[in-house]
Motif scaffolding. Structure first.
Motif, PDB file in Angstrom:
ATOM      1  N   THR A 162       0.849 -40.218   7.258  1.00  0.00           N
ATOM      2  CA  THR A 162       1.837 -39.366   7.919  1.00  0.00           C
ATOM      3  C   THR A 162       2.897 -38.951   6.901  1.00  0.00           C
ATOM      4  O   THR A 162       3.000 -39.545   5.818  1.00  0.00           O
ATOM      5  CB  THR A 162       2.541 -40.117   9.065  1.00  0.00           C
ATOM      6  OG1 THR A 162       3.303 -41.195   8.496  1.00  0.00           O
ATOM      7  CG2 THR A 162       1.550 -40.649  10.094  1.00  0.00           C
ATOM      8  N   VAL A 163       3.700 -37.968   7.251  1.00  0.00           N
ATOM      9  CA  VAL A 163       4.805 -37.552   6.389  1.00  0.00           C
ATOM     10  C   VAL A 163       5.718 -38.749   6.142  1.00  0.00           C
ATOM     11  O   VAL A 163       6.150 -39.000   5.011  1.00  0.00           O
ATOM     12  CB  VAL A 163       5.590 -36.377   7.014  1.00  0.00           C
ATOM     13  CG1 VAL A 163       6.890 -36.125   6.263  1.00  0.00           C
ATOM     14  CG2 VAL A 163       4.739 -35.121   7.040  1.00  0.00           C
ATOM     15  N   SER A 205      -1.780 -30.553   8.735  1.00  0.00           N
ATOM     16  CA  SER A 205      -0.851 -30.802   9.840  1.00  0.00           C
ATOM     17  C   SER A 205       0.501 -31.337   9.387  1.00  0.00           C
ATOM     18  O   SER A 205       1.440 -31.386  10.180  1.00  0.00           O
ATOM     19  CB  SER A 205      -1.481 -31.789  10.832  1.00  0.00           C
ATOM     20  OG  SER A 205      -1.745 -33.022  10.188  1.00  0.00           O
ATOM     21  N   ARG A 206       0.626 -31.725   8.126  1.00  0.00           N
ATOM     22  CA  ARG A 206       1.922 -32.217   7.640  1.00  0.00           C
ATOM     23  C   ARG A 206       2.936 -31.082   7.499  1.00  0.00           C
ATOM     24  O   ARG A 206       4.132 -31.316   7.572  1.00  0.00           O
ATOM     25  CB  ARG A 206       1.755 -32.898   6.288  1.00  0.00           C
ATOM     26  CG  ARG A 206       0.963 -34.164   6.353  1.00  0.00           C
ATOM     27  CD  ARG A 206       0.937 -34.813   4.988  1.00  0.00           C
ATOM     28  NE  ARG A 206      -0.018 -35.885   4.974  1.00  0.00           N
ATOM     29  CZ  ARG A 206      -0.976 -36.010   4.071  1.00  0.00           C
ATOM     30  NH1 ARG A 206      -1.093 -35.136   3.097  1.00  0.00           N
ATOM     31  NH2 ARG A 206      -1.811 -37.013   4.137  1.00  0.00           N
ATOM     32  N   LYS A 250       5.317 -28.534   8.441  1.00  0.00           N
ATOM     33  CA  LYS A 250       6.065 -28.317   9.680  1.00  0.00           C
ATOM     34  C   LYS A 250       6.117 -26.845  10.065  1.00  0.00           C
ATOM     35  O   LYS A 250       6.113 -26.509  11.231  1.00  0.00           O
ATOM     36  CB  LYS A 250       7.495 -28.850   9.550  1.00  0.00           C
ATOM     37  CG  LYS A 250       7.594 -30.303   9.134  1.00  0.00           C
ATOM     38  CD  LYS A 250       7.124 -31.219  10.220  1.00  0.00           C
ATOM     39  CE  LYS A 250       7.333 -32.662   9.792  1.00  0.00           C
ATOM     40  NZ  LYS A 250       6.756 -33.608  10.713  1.00  0.00           N
ATOM     41  N   ASP A 251       6.221 -25.961   9.062  1.00  0.00           N
ATOM     42  CA  ASP A 251       6.243 -24.520   9.304  1.00  0.00           C
ATOM     43  C   ASP A 251       5.964 -23.815   7.990  1.00  0.00           C
ATOM     44  O   ASP A 251       5.829 -24.451   6.956  1.00  0.00           O
ATOM     45  CB  ASP A 251       7.576 -24.062   9.929  1.00  0.00           C
ATOM     46  CG  ASP A 251       8.785 -24.378   9.071  1.00  0.00           C
ATOM     47  OD1 ASP A 251       8.739 -24.166   7.837  1.00  0.00           O
ATOM     48  OD2 ASP A 251       9.802 -24.840   9.621  1.00  0.00           O
ATOM     49  N   TRP A 289       9.971 -25.439   5.423  1.00  0.00           N
ATOM     50  CA  TRP A 289       9.210 -26.592   4.902  1.00  0.00           C
ATOM     51  C   TRP A 289       8.618 -26.250   3.537  1.00  0.00           C
ATOM     52  O   TRP A 289       8.722 -27.031   2.594  1.00  0.00           O
ATOM     53  CB  TRP A 289       8.110 -26.977   5.890  1.00  0.00           C
ATOM     54  CG  TRP A 289       7.398 -28.231   5.521  1.00  0.00           C
ATOM     55  CD1 TRP A 289       6.194 -28.335   4.892  1.00  0.00           C
ATOM     56  CD2 TRP A 289       7.837 -29.574   5.757  1.00  0.00           C
ATOM     57  NE1 TRP A 289       5.852 -29.653   4.721  1.00  0.00           N
ATOM     58  CE2 TRP A 289       6.843 -30.429   5.252  1.00  0.00           C
ATOM     59  CE3 TRP A 289       8.958 -30.127   6.352  1.00  0.00           C
ATOM     60  CZ2 TRP A 289       6.949 -31.815   5.318  1.00  0.00           C
ATOM     61  CZ3 TRP A 289       9.061 -31.511   6.427  1.00  0.00           C
ATOM     62  CH2 TRP A 289       8.070 -32.341   5.909  1.00  0.00           C
ATOM     63  N   THR A 316      10.016 -27.831   0.064  1.00  0.00           N
ATOM     64  CA  THR A 316       9.044 -28.646  -0.672  1.00  0.00           C
ATOM     65  C   THR A 316       8.839 -28.073  -2.073  1.00  0.00           C
ATOM     66  O   THR A 316       8.795 -28.816  -3.055  1.00  0.00           O
ATOM     67  CB  THR A 316       7.710 -28.725   0.092  1.00  0.00           C
ATOM     68  OG1 THR A 316       7.946 -29.301   1.377  1.00  0.00           O
ATOM     69  CG2 THR A 316       6.692 -29.576  -0.657  1.00  0.00           C
ATOM     70  N   CYS A 341      16.036 -30.596   3.389  1.00  0.00           N
ATOM     71  CA  CYS A 341      14.875 -30.810   4.258  1.00  0.00           C
ATOM     72  C   CYS A 341      15.203 -31.804   5.363  1.00  0.00           C
ATOM     73  O   CYS A 341      14.889 -31.583   6.532  1.00  0.00           O
ATOM     74  CB  CYS A 341      13.699 -31.296   3.423  1.00  0.00           C
ATOM     75  SG  CYS A 341      12.123 -31.253   4.295  1.00  0.00           S
ATOM     76  N   TYR A 356      14.857 -31.020   9.269  1.00  0.00           N
ATOM     77  CA  TYR A 356      13.687 -31.515   9.984  1.00  0.00           C
ATOM     78  C   TYR A 356      13.820 -32.903  10.601  1.00  0.00           C
ATOM     79  O   TYR A 356      12.955 -33.302  11.374  1.00  0.00           O
ATOM     80  CB  TYR A 356      12.464 -31.490   9.064  1.00  0.00           C
ATOM     81  CG  TYR A 356      12.085 -30.082   8.702  1.00  0.00           C
ATOM     82  CD1 TYR A 356      11.415 -29.283   9.612  1.00  0.00           C
ATOM     83  CD2 TYR A 356      12.438 -29.535   7.472  1.00  0.00           C
ATOM     84  CE1 TYR A 356      11.081 -27.973   9.298  1.00  0.00           C
ATOM     85  CE2 TYR A 356      12.108 -28.232   7.149  1.00  0.00           C
ATOM     86  CZ  TYR A 356      11.435 -27.458   8.073  1.00  0.00           C
ATOM     87  OH  TYR A 356      11.118 -26.162   7.765  1.00  0.00           O
TER      88      TYR A 356
END
Length: 153
Positions: free
Chosen positions: A31-32, A89-90, A92-93, A97, A101, A137, A141
């Motif tokens: 997961t993130v 799926s990590r 977010k948009d 994001w 990043t 970030c 988020y």
């Protein structure tokens, strides 16, 4: 006629073999939050620790060539981790994001180059950019109301 059949056969073989070499689909595993905890935090801390001043005096930091190589390696790992954060799926948009990043990745690459040059001031400046990218970030988020405190912390 024979020549055109050979050419056609070669084209068919090339097309069919190309189909078998399709891009492998990558499936996120961690997961993130797990990536942040196990990779982003520890490697970014190694970069930050390379350029610390207290009352105008540098404390700690790399002394040997191997120390500098470790700072460079940690900065490169931080940059590489950005790719994990942009995977599947990590992500977010497609806007904030990706932008944040990429800012972290750019700053981490800058820190790696600074470490390769053994330039503490440049590592410090890049570390500030890493911190800004991460903080931006987190502000966008992470909802503080939904964050559970860690056990023992």
């Amino acid at each position: 006629m024979m020549r055109s059949r050979s050419l056609l056969g070669a084209v068919i073989v090339a097309l069919v073999s190309g189909l078998g070499c399709s891009k492998t689909e990558l499936t996120p595993i961690a997961t993130v939050e797990q990536i942040m905890e196990t990779t982003v935090e520890p490697v970014s801390n190694k970069v930050f620790d390379a350029a610390v001043w207290v009352n105008g005096v540098q404390v700690g930091g790399p002394k040997t060539d191997d120390d500098w190589k470790r700072v460079e390696a940690n900065a490169m790992m931080l940059a590489e981790t950005g790719n994990l954060l942009l995977m599947g799926s990590r992500m977010k948009d497609q806007a904030g994001w990706v932008t944040r990043t990429q800012a972290m990745m750019d700053a981490a690459n800058e820190a790696a180059k600074a470490a390769a040059a053994k330039n503490t001031d440049a590592v410090f400046n890049a570390g500030g950019k890493i911190y800004q990218a991460c903080t931006g970030c987190h502000l966008q988020y992470i909802n503080p109301a939904t964050v559970r405190p860690r056990a023992g912390g």
